[in-house]
Design a protein around this motif. Structure first.
Motif, PDB file in Angstrom:
ATOM      1  N   GLN A  84      32.725  50.692  28.887  1.00 33.92           N
ATOM      2  CA  GLN A  84      33.771  50.414  29.857  1.00 33.92           C
ATOM      3  C   GLN A  84      33.158  49.706  31.059  1.00 33.92           C
ATOM      4  N   ILE A  85      33.579  48.455  31.288  1.00 27.21           N
ATOM      5  CA  ILE A  85      33.105  47.746  32.469  1.00 27.21           C
ATOM      6  C   ILE A  85      33.959  48.151  33.668  1.00 27.21           C
ATOM      7  N   LYS A  86      33.319  48.254  34.820  1.00 28.66           N
ATOM      8  CA  LYS A  86      34.022  48.736  36.006  1.00 28.66           C
ATOM      9  C   LYS A  86      33.581  47.952  37.239  1.00 28.66           C
ATOM     10  N   GLY A  87      34.204  48.285  38.350  1.00 30.17           N
ATOM     11  CA  GLY A  87      33.772  47.788  39.655  1.00 30.17           C
ATOM     12  C   GLY A  87      33.758  46.284  39.781  1.00 30.17           C
ATOM     13  N   ASN A  88      32.728  45.761  40.402  1.00 28.78           N
ATOM     14  CA  ASN A  88      32.617  44.333  40.675  1.00 28.78           C
ATOM     15  C   ASN A  88      32.546  43.505  39.397  1.00 28.78           C
ATOM     16  N   GLU A  89      31.923  44.084  38.380  1.00 30.99           N
ATOM     17  CA  GLU A  89      31.836  43.357  37.108  1.00 30.99           C
ATOM     18  C   GLU A  89      33.227  43.140  36.529  1.00 30.99           C
ATOM     19  N   LEU A  90      34.065  44.168  36.602  1.00 27.22           N
ATOM     20  CA  LEU A  90      35.429  44.039  36.098  1.00 27.22           C
ATOM     21  C   LEU A  90      36.219  43.041  36.930  1.00 27.22           C
ATOM     22  N   LYS A  91      36.067  43.096  38.248  1.00 27.26           N
ATOM     23  CA  LYS A  91      36.758  42.144  39.116  1.00 27.26           C
ATOM     24  C   LYS A  91      36.402  40.709  38.740  1.00 27.26           C
ATOM     25  N   GLU A  92      35.131  40.489  38.462  1.00 24.09           N
ATOM     26  CA  GLU A  92      34.666  39.142  38.101  1.00 24.09           C
ATOM     27  C   GLU A  92      35.271  38.703  36.768  1.00 24.09           C
ATOM     28  N   LYS A  93      35.324  39.613  35.816  1.00 26.60           N
ATOM     29  CA  LYS A  93      35.891  39.285  34.502  1.00 26.60           C
ATOM     30  C   LYS A  93      37.379  38.965  34.615  1.00 26.60           C
ATOM     31  N   ARG A  94      38.059  39.677  35.508  1.00 23.00           N
ATOM     32  CA  ARG A  94      39.505  39.476  35.652  1.00 23.00           C
ATOM     33  C   ARG A  94      39.847  38.088  36.176  1.00 23.00           C
ATOM     34  N   ARG A  95      38.928  37.464  36.848  1.00 20.84           N
ATOM     35  CA  ARG A  95      39.205  36.122  37.397  1.00 20.84           C
ATOM     36  C   ARG A  95      39.504  35.117  36.281  1.00 20.84           C
ATOM     37  N   LYS A  96      39.010  35.385  35.083  1.00 21.50           N
ATOM     38  CA  LYS A  96      39.216  34.471  33.965  1.00 21.50           C
ATOM     39  C   LYS A  96      40.461  34.824  33.147  1.00 21.50           C
ATOM     40  N   ILE A  97      41.232  35.782  33.693  1.00 17.52           N
ATOM     41  CA  ILE A  97      42.487  36.171  33.040  1.00 17.52           C
ATOM     42  C   ILE A  97      43.591  36.092  34.093  1.00 17.52           C
ATOM     43  N   GLY A  98      44.347  35.002  34.087  1.00 22.61           N
ATOM     44  CA  GLY A  98      45.433  34.843  35.051  1.00 22.61           C
ATOM     45  C   GLY A  98      46.683  35.569  34.591  1.00 22.61           C
ATOM     46  N   MET A  99      47.521  35.965  35.556  1.00 24.58           N
ATOM     47  CA  MET A  99      48.770  36.642  35.219  1.00 24.58           C
ATOM     48  C   MET A  99      49.922  36.100  36.043  1.00 24.58           C
ATOM     49  N   ILE A 100      51.077  35.946  35.412  1.00 28.17           N
ATOM     50  CA  ILE A 100      52.311  35.627  36.124  1.00 28.17           C
ATOM     51  C   ILE A 100      53.371  36.637  35.693  1.00 28.17           C
ATOM     52  N   PHE A 101      54.290  36.939  36.630  1.00 25.64           N
ATOM     53  CA  PHE A 101      55.216  38.047  36.433  1.00 25.64           C
ATOM     54  C   PHE A 101      56.660  37.594  36.622  1.00 25.64           C
TER      55      PHE A 101
END
Length: 359
Positions: A84-101
């Motif tokens: 399970q990736i967490k913290g800053n590493e997860l934040k960095e990974k999320r940048r490559k996954i955009g979301m619209i609602f």
């Protein structure tokens, strides 16, 4: 085949509010290849939004594995968390996954360009480079002339375009669209879907399209999964799902998306259908690809003496393949009718008998 960009394996999500257990997602596995527009369709409460929120771990699974671009983000099997990736590493990974609602989630006190710039606040780029990037993104979504305006001055479609520009700010490889067209009128919905398809084709952006509208899936998706009560009922290429649906819910979605439900309801009340005689059946024929080039109706009469009275017909193009649908009354000898139906099946024509002796 290359490894999927998104691999959700045996995903479970369980909530326990006030001691009550809610099993929102049940043992779901989905693979999405790079460049796919993958539609996940289902009614409200089906679990589709909960499922896709596990992709970037906005929702942590109760069990299963989330693998993005070959890297395991999360894995829990038999109650044991392996990765399970967490913290800053997860934040960095999320940048490559955009979301619209559905509801845009814009900051009302900021201008259009400031809303897009907000996504770059943690970027190490120079301010001039950030501003240039925002200008390019607003040009991409046709909002350059709205840069200094506020969300309250925009239409729903324009707000969603701002949200798309913001979601693209960190150059994501994956874009999750969670009911992003549900609050829009039909014309604006078509425009937003066309924009998503453009981004997919020109930038090889992988799109996860979460929706309760099969019409949206039909318009741009190349693959689809149908969910109900937390489970995937069936999945496959859009062409296969539309031409060979297995689950009743899928058939219901498709009938609505193609307006066949309205046609069937109207035609079922006609005299010709209500007064079927012995040796007649009312049926829906669905066919695709090479079958659309075959003289099926002529063949039925020449080979089996079966007369087809066409009451409704429609041809669409899905994934560059022609897909046809006919509502017909077939008339003829009962024995020959069986042979005729076998012939149609051999020609890859799906036959749904709606009324008659063989229904």
């Amino acid at each position: 085949m290359t490894a999927p960009i998104i691999s959700l394996q045996n995903i479970d999500v369980t909530f326990t509010p006030k001691g009550k257990t809610i099993h929102a997602v049940k043992d779901v596995s989905i693979d999405v290849q790079k460049g796919d527009i993958y539609g996940i369709v289902g009614y409200s409460g089906a679990g589709k939004s909960t499922l896709v929120r596990t992709v970037n771990l906005l929702q942590e699974p109760t069990a299963g594995s989330v693998i993005i671009n070959g890297e395991t983000f999360f894995s829990k099997v038999d109650g044991q968390a392996k990765t399970q990736i967490k913290g800053n590493e997860l934040k960095e990974k999320r940048r490559k996954i955009g979301m619209i609602f559905q509801h845009f989630n814009l900051l009302n006190e900021r201008t259009v360009e400031e809303n897009v710039l907000f996504a770059l606040e943690n970027s190490k780029d120079k301010e001039a480079d950030k501003k240039k990037k925002v200008e390019g993104l607003l040009d991409l979504v046709d909002l350059s002339d709205r840069a200094k305006q506020y969300p309250s001055q925009l239409s729903g479609g324009q707000k969603q375009r701002v949200a798309i520009a913001r979601a693209l700010a960190n150059d994501p490889e994956i874009l999750i669209s969670d009911e992003a067209t549900s609050a829009l009128d039909p014309k604006t919905t078509r425009q937003i879907l066309a924009l998503l398809k453009k981004l997919n084709q020109e930038y090889n952006l992988t799109v996860l399209l979460i929706t309760h509208e099969m019409e949206a899936v039909k318009s741009i998706a190349n693959k689809v999964a149908v969910m109900q009560n937390g489970r995937v009922l069936e999945k496959g290429s859009t062409l296969d799902i539309f031409t060979k649906p297995q689950a009743e819910l899928t058939k219901e979605f498709i009938a609505t998306a193609t307006n066949q439900d309205q046609a069937i309801e109207a035609i079922s009340q006609s005299e010709a259908v209500e007064d079927l005689t012995n040796g007649q059946i009312f049926a829906q024929l669905t066919y695709s690809g090479n079958a659309t080039n075959e003289p099926l109706i002529t063949s039925l009469y020449q080979n089996f003496g079966i007369v087809a009275n066409i009451l409704y017909g429609n041809v669409e193009v899905l994934q560059d393949t022609e897909v046809g649908s006919l509502l017909v009354i077939l008339s003829g000898d009962t024995t020959n009718m069986d042979a005729a139906l076998d012939f149609l099946a051999a020609q890859s024509v799906s036959v749904n008998i709606l009324k008659g002796e063989q229904a």
